[in-house]
Every structure is written in structure tokens, then in C-alpha cells.
Motif scaffolding. Structure first.
Motif, short mmCIF file in Angstrom:
data_model
loop_
_atom_site.label_atom_id
_atom_site.label_comp_id
_atom_site.label_asym_id
_atom_site.label_seq_id
_atom_site.Cartn_x
_atom_site.Cartn_y
_atom_site.Cartn_z
N TYR A 100 0.82 -1.20 0.00
CA TYR A 100 0.00 0.00 0.00
C TYR A 100 0.86 1.26 0.00
O TYR A 100 0.52 2.25 -0.64
N ALA A 101 1.97 1.23 0.72
CA ALA A 101 2.88 2.39 0.73
C ALA A 101 3.44 2.64 -0.67
O ALA A 101 3.53 3.79 -1.11
N MET A 102 3.79 1.57 -1.37
CA MET A 102 4.30 1.72 -2.73
C MET A 102 3.22 2.27 -3.66
O MET A 102 3.49 3.09 -4.54
N GLN A 103 1.98 1.84 -3.46
CA GLN A 103 0.87 2.38 -4.26
C GLN A 103 0.70 3.87 -4.00
O GLN A 103 0.39 4.64 -4.91
N ARG A 104 0.89 4.28 -2.76
CA ARG A 104 0.78 5.71 -2.43
C ARG A 104 1.89 6.51 -3.11
O ARG A 104 1.65 7.60 -3.64
N VAL A 105 3.11 5.98 -3.11
CA VAL A 105 4.21 6.67 -3.78
C VAL A 105 3.93 6.79 -5.27
O VAL A 105 4.12 7.85 -5.88
N THR A 106 3.45 5.71 -5.87
CA THR A 106 3.09 5.74 -7.28
C THR A 106 1.97 6.75 -7.53
O THR A 106 1.98 7.46 -8.53
N GLY A 107 1.02 6.83 -6.60
CA GLY A 107 -0.06 7.79 -6.72
C GLY A 107 0.43 9.22 -6.67
O GLY A 107 -0.08 10.09 -7.39
N VAL A 108 1.42 9.51 -5.85
CA VAL A 108 1.99 10.86 -5.77
C VAL A 108 2.65 11.23 -7.10
O VAL A 108 2.46 12.34 -7.61
#
Length: 82
Positions: free
Chosen positions: A60-68
Motif C-alpha cells: 500500500y505504501a508503494m501504491q501511495r508513492v506511485t499515486g503521488v
């Protein structure tokens, strides 16, 4: 033939899509679990245990970074169109 950027005009449809992309990026940054829930429902036909595919905290943290990153690119594209 001149493009929209050359003539100074922006496409309302493109701006609408970019705004939708911004909303999707915000959801990915704020609540990536919602995207996973939607995806798990679509997997029900061919995945035995869709609930078993939920990402870990690091996922989920990686998805958030990708989202940013996605938000930054979509915002830049929107600014270029306006």
C-alpha cells in the motif's frame, strides 16, 4: 494543421479526463484499499481467493508513492492544457 496547444485552445474533453485522473490519483494516495476492493471484485471469476491478493502495508505504501508521482504528472499535464 495546428494542434490545440499551438492555437492556444485547450480541449474540454482532455481537461475533463485529466480531472478524473486527478481524482483517481487522490484515491490512490488517500485510500488505496478502495482500489484493491474494486479490483478484487473483478478477479472473482478467475482467482480462487481474491481476498488473499490484498497487498501488505509495504504494498500500500508503494501504491501511495506511485499515486503521488501520478498526481504530479497529471497536474503538470492539466497546467499545460489550461
Amino acid at each position: 494543421m495546428r494542434t490545440a496547444s499551438e492555437s492556444g485552445e485547450s480541449s474540454p474533453v482532455l481537461i475533463l479526463f485529466l480531472c478524473l485522473f486527478l481524482i483517481m490519483g487522490l484515491v490512490q494516495v488517500i485510500r488505496p484499499q478502495l482500489i484493491w476492493r474494486l479490483n478484487s471484485r473483478m478477479q472473482r471469476g478467475w482467482v480462487k481467493n481474491p481476498e488473499g491478493t490484498e497487498p501488505t502495508g509495504k504494498g500500500y505504501a508503494m501504491q501511495r508513492v506511485t499515486g503521488v508521482v501520478f498526481l504530479a504528472v497529471a497536474t503538470w499535464m492539466l497546467i499545460q492544457q489550461i
